[in-house]
Write a protein that holds these residues in place. Structure first.
Motif, PDB file in Angstrom:
ATOM      1  N   HIS A  47      13.064  -3.881  62.426  1.00 43.71           N
ATOM      2  CA  HIS A  47      11.861  -3.045  62.304  1.00 43.71           C
ATOM      3  C   HIS A  47      11.471  -2.446  63.653  1.00 43.71           C
ATOM      4  N   ALA A  48      11.644  -3.212  64.726  1.00 42.15           N
ATOM      5  CA  ALA A  48      11.315  -2.696  66.057  1.00 42.15           C
ATOM      6  C   ALA A  48      12.179  -1.487  66.401  1.00 42.15           C
ATOM      7  N   ALA A  49      13.380  -1.446  65.827  1.00 41.68           N
ATOM      8  CA  ALA A  49      14.288  -0.321  66.070  1.00 41.68           C
ATOM      9  C   ALA A  49      14.129   0.786  65.029  1.00 41.68           C
ATOM     10  N   GLY A  50      13.217   0.594  64.082  1.00 41.67           N
ATOM     11  CA  GLY A  50      12.950   1.633  63.096  1.00 41.67           C
ATOM     12  C   GLY A  50      13.737   1.526  61.809  1.00 41.67           C
ATOM     13  N   ALA A  51      14.411   0.403  61.581  1.00 43.90           N
ATOM     14  CA  ALA A  51      15.169   0.224  60.343  1.00 43.90           C
ATOM     15  C   ALA A  51      14.215  -0.084  59.185  1.00 43.90           C
ATOM     16  N   ALA A  52      14.666   0.225  57.965  1.00 43.34           N
ATOM     17  CA  ALA A  52      13.816   0.094  56.780  1.00 43.34           C
ATOM     18  C   ALA A  52      14.129  -1.174  55.986  1.00 43.34           C
ATOM     19  N   THR A  53      14.502  -2.233  56.661  1.00 36.46           N
ATOM     20  CA  THR A  53      14.879  -3.476  55.994  1.00 36.46           C
ATOM     21  C   THR A  53      13.698  -4.094  55.263  1.00 36.46           C
ATOM     22  N   GLU A  54      13.973  -4.670  54.098  1.00 40.12           N
ATOM     23  CA  GLU A  54      12.958  -5.376  53.312  1.00 40.12           C
ATOM     24  C   GLU A  54      13.444  -6.796  53.030  1.00 40.12           C
ATOM     25  N   LEU A  55      12.511  -7.732  53.008  1.00 43.08           N
ATOM     26  CA  LEU A  55      12.790  -9.073  52.513  1.00 43.08           C
ATOM     27  C   LEU A  55      12.382  -9.147  51.048  1.00 43.08           C
ATOM     28  N   MET A  56      13.169  -9.860  50.253  1.00 47.22           N
ATOM     29  CA  MET A  56      12.892  -9.982  48.824  1.00 47.22           C
ATOM     30  C   MET A  56      12.978 -11.445  48.414  1.00 47.22           C
ATOM     31  N   THR A  57      12.000 -11.884  47.640  1.00 49.46           N
ATOM     32  CA  THR A  57      12.079 -13.217  47.055  1.00 49.46           C
ATOM     33  C   THR A  57      13.115 -13.204  45.933  1.00 49.46           C
ATOM     34  N   ALA A  58      13.468 -14.387  45.465  1.00 52.06           N
ATOM     35  CA  ALA A  58      14.434 -14.475  44.370  1.00 52.06           C
ATOM     36  C   ALA A  58      13.926 -13.721  43.143  1.00 52.06           C
ATOM     37  N   ASP A  59      12.635 -13.840  42.837  1.00 52.16           N
ATOM     38  CA  ASP A  59      12.078 -13.135  41.679  1.00 52.16           C
ATOM     39  C   ASP A  59      12.145 -11.627  41.860  1.00 52.16           C
ATOM     40  N   GLN A  60      11.877 -11.163  43.064  1.00 50.43           N
ATOM     41  CA  GLN A  60      11.954  -9.725  43.326  1.00 50.43           C
ATOM     42  C   GLN A  60      13.391  -9.222  43.217  1.00 50.43           C
ATOM     43  N   ILE A  61      14.330 -10.018  43.700  1.00 53.91           N
ATOM     44  CA  ILE A  61      15.742  -9.638  43.582  1.00 53.91           C
ATOM     45  C   ILE A  61      16.124  -9.536  42.111  1.00 53.91           C
ATOM     46  N   LYS A  62      15.729 -10.524  41.327  1.00 53.50           N
ATOM     47  CA  LYS A  62      16.092 -10.546  39.911  1.00 53.50           C
ATOM     48  C   LYS A  62      15.462  -9.375  39.166  1.00 53.50           C
ATOM     49  N   ALA A  63      14.253  -9.003  39.545  1.00 49.86           N
ATOM     50  CA  ALA A  63      13.585  -7.885  38.871  1.00 49.86           C
ATOM     51  C   ALA A  63      14.264  -6.553  39.190  1.00 49.86           C
ATOM     52  N   THR A  64      14.749  -6.411  40.412  1.00 44.36           N
ATOM     53  CA  THR A  64      15.355  -5.146  40.835  1.00 44.36           C
ATOM     54  C   THR A  64      16.837  -5.087  40.488  1.00 44.36           C
ATOM     55  N   TYR A  65      17.500  -6.234  40.586  1.00 47.54           N
ATOM     56  CA  TYR A  65      18.936  -6.320  40.308  1.00 47.54           C
ATOM     57  C   TYR A  65      19.165  -7.454  39.311  1.00 47.54           C
ATOM     58  N   PRO A  66      18.926  -7.193  38.019  1.00 49.26           N
ATOM     59  CA  PRO A  66      18.955  -8.279  37.030  1.00 49.26           C
ATOM     60  C   PRO A  66      20.325  -8.937  36.845  1.00 49.26           C
ATOM     61  N   PHE A  67      21.376  -8.298  37.358  1.00 49.01           N
ATOM     62  CA  PHE A  67      22.722  -8.853  37.163  1.00 49.01           C
ATOM     63  C   PHE A  67      23.006 -10.063  38.048  1.00 49.01           C
ATOM     64  N   TYR A  68      22.186 -10.285  39.106  1.00 49.24           N
ATOM     65  CA  TYR A  68      22.435 -11.429  39.986  1.00 49.24           C
ATOM     66  C   TYR A  68      21.969 -12.737  39.341  1.00 49.24           C
ATOM     67  N   ASN A  69      22.718 -13.786  39.605  1.00 53.72           N
ATOM     68  CA  ASN A  69      22.228 -15.147  39.397  1.00 53.72           C
ATOM     69  C   ASN A  69      21.601 -15.606  40.715  1.00 53.72           C
ATOM     70  N   VAL A  70      20.285 -15.830  40.714  1.00 52.21           N
ATOM     71  CA  VAL A  70      19.585 -16.175  41.953  1.00 52.21           C
ATOM     72  C   VAL A  70      18.966 -17.573  41.877  1.00 52.21           C
ATOM     73  N   ASP A  71      19.497 -18.422  41.004  1.00 50.14           N
ATOM     74  CA  ASP A  71      18.909 -19.750  40.818  1.00 50.14           C
ATOM     75  C   ASP A  71      18.848 -20.546  42.119  1.00 50.14           C
ATOM     76  N   ASP A  72      19.808 -20.318  43.029  1.00 46.13           N
ATOM     77  CA  ASP A  72      19.863 -21.087  44.273  1.00 46.13           C
ATOM     78  C   ASP A  72      19.334 -20.303  45.477  1.00 46.13           C
ATOM     79  N   ILE A  73      18.830 -19.092  45.257  1.00 45.18           N
ATOM     80  CA  ILE A  73      18.480 -18.202  46.354  1.00 45.18           C
ATOM     81  C   ILE A  73      17.012 -18.365  46.756  1.00 45.18           C
ATOM     82  N   ILE A  74      16.786 -18.434  48.059  1.00 45.99           N
ATOM     83  CA  ILE A  74      15.436 -18.538  48.615  1.00 45.99           C
ATOM     84  C   ILE A  74      14.915 -17.169  49.026  1.00 45.99           C
ATOM     85  N   LEU A  75      15.793 -16.355  49.626  1.00 45.15           N
ATOM     86  CA  LEU A  75      15.344 -15.078  50.185  1.00 45.15           C
ATOM     87  C   LEU A  75      16.527 -14.121  50.263  1.00 45.15           C
TER      88      LEU A  75
END
Length: 401
Positions: free
Chosen positions: A122-150
């Motif tokens: 972010h300090a360099a101007g990149a548009a990176t986002e952090l996503m919770t497992a629920d947010q990942i699943k909502a945006t990319y439903p094909f992933y299995n995120v049962d073990d994912i924290i972030l």
């Protein structure tokens, strides 16, 4: 082998892959440089070159700000290729297929690395986002995120680009501007009496060619070239495997370049096909000509990981596969650039550890500036100079795939 046209060159670049080609082109594009350039390439087919075994993607998700900015220039260069190449109407207009890189963390330790990295990005101007497992699943439903924290993703200027076209045009236009490419090898160097300059190189075909400056752009073989001036650099060939496969049930949206916690990565390839990559848990240096596939790796590791992370990939069919080499910097996974502090006309352009294609525009530009001015005029690449290795001062890049 055709002989060089001259017995003396202002700059000799050893290695005609993406880094050598970028440096040669940026030299020709600099109005303050009017010297003679020779590029020596041992395999002009590039059959086994790292350049031709690439994933051809770029990202801004690094842990070092300089690496972020290097990739930002690459994005600008690719999106404005024709403009950078003088408005040449033969040059195609390119774009970046920005499906992003998705880093997945299944431990708090790695989640904290992603949290630390995003501050740098972010300090360099990149548009990176952090996503919770629920947010990942909502945006990319094909992933299995049962073990994912972030997860961490950036969908701006991060994804696939046509590296082969940029590579081709760098070589084509620089040749038209007078750069000479030859099929040959440098087998030795002659230095002055004080040992502070390379005065000439000896080619495999026997010619002795004088040079003003020398660039080591020999990829995984970089240490063989540096040893010609009595210097060891911590760069070695590490084998990386790739597979292109089709899915019986293709995903209904673009697949980000997904970095699974296991180290396996997979990305969108288009047309219902995908490209996966990985390496063995035991990851030694290999010989320069070792490109043999490990077929058990796919069956026992890669495919099970893919099918677990993306259940739709349970039914897939491999279409092609290959092994390539990373020019792996075992010291800190970052580039080694700039002039040697004692042999001052010997410049490094080595150790990109899998980031070479995306870093080639900025690194070639910077090397050309150093060759022309003895200093950088754009990005300051001095943190990547060889001195950090001499003083045992690593700049560790943690975002290495």
């Amino acid at each position: 082998m055709p002989a060089p046209k001259h017995d003396s060159y202002d700059v000799i670049i050893v290695g005609g892959g993406i880094m050598g080609a970028s440096t040669a082109w940026f030299l020709t594009d600099n109005p303050d440089f009017d010297g003679r350039v020779l590029v020596v390439e041992r395999d002009p087919t590039y059959q086994f070159a790292s350049t031709t075994h690439t994933n051809s993607c770029m990202r801004q998700q690094f842990s070092e700000e300089l690496n972020v900015r290097i990739s930002q220039f690459a994005a600008d260069f690719v999106k404005n290729l024709r403009s950078y190449m003088g408005g040449d109407e033969r040059v195609p207009e390119l774009s970046i297929r920005s499906f992003g890189y998705m880093y997945l963390a299944d431990t708090e330790e790695f989640a904290n690395v992603l949290r630390d990295n995003i501050k740098v990005q972010h300090a360099a101007g990149a548009a990176t986002e952090l996503m919770t497992a629920d947010q990942i699943k909502a945006t990319y439903p094909f992933y299995n995120v049962d073990d994912i924290i972030l997860g961490s993703i950036n969908r701006v200027d991060e994804g696939y680009w046509d590296g082969a076209t940029v590579f081709d045009w760098w070589r084509r236009q620089s040749r038209e501007r007078g750069v000479e490419y030859i099929h040959n090898e440098v087998i030795a160097m002659n230095r002055n009496a004080a040992g502070t300059r390379v005065e000439s190189v000896i080619l495999k075909s026997g010619e002795v060619i004088a040079c003003g400056q020398f660039v080591n752009a020999t990829g995984p073989r970089a240490v063989e070239t540096s040893r010609m001036i009595g210097v060891d650099i911590p760069v070695e060939p590490r084998k990386r495997y790739s597979w292109v496969f089709s899915a019986e049930k293709p995903l209904d949206q673009d697949l980000p370049l997904t970095i699974d916690p296991s180290g396996v990565h997979v990305r969108e390839n288009g047309g219902g096909t995908y490209q996966a990559g990985g390496h063995s848990d035991i990851d030694p240096a290999v010989t320069y000509d070792d490109f043999a596939m490990d077929h058990s790796l796919w069956e026992n590791h890669i495919w099970p990981v893919l099918a677990t992370r993306i259940p739709q990939f349970e039914a897939i069919k491999v279409q092609s596969e290959w092994a390539g080499h990373y020019a792996y910097n075992v010291f800190d996974h970052n580039a080694i650039a700039g002039p040697h502090p004692e042999v001052t006309n010997f410049l490094f352009l080595n150790g990109f550890s899998g980031h070479g294609l995306q870093q080639s525009p900025a690194m070639g530009r910077g090397t050309a500036e150093m060759l022309t001015y003895g200093a950088y005029r754009s990005l300051d690449l001095r943190p990547f100079h060889f001195e950090r290795i001499m003083t045992n001062s690593p700049i560790l890049e943690r975002a290495v795939i």
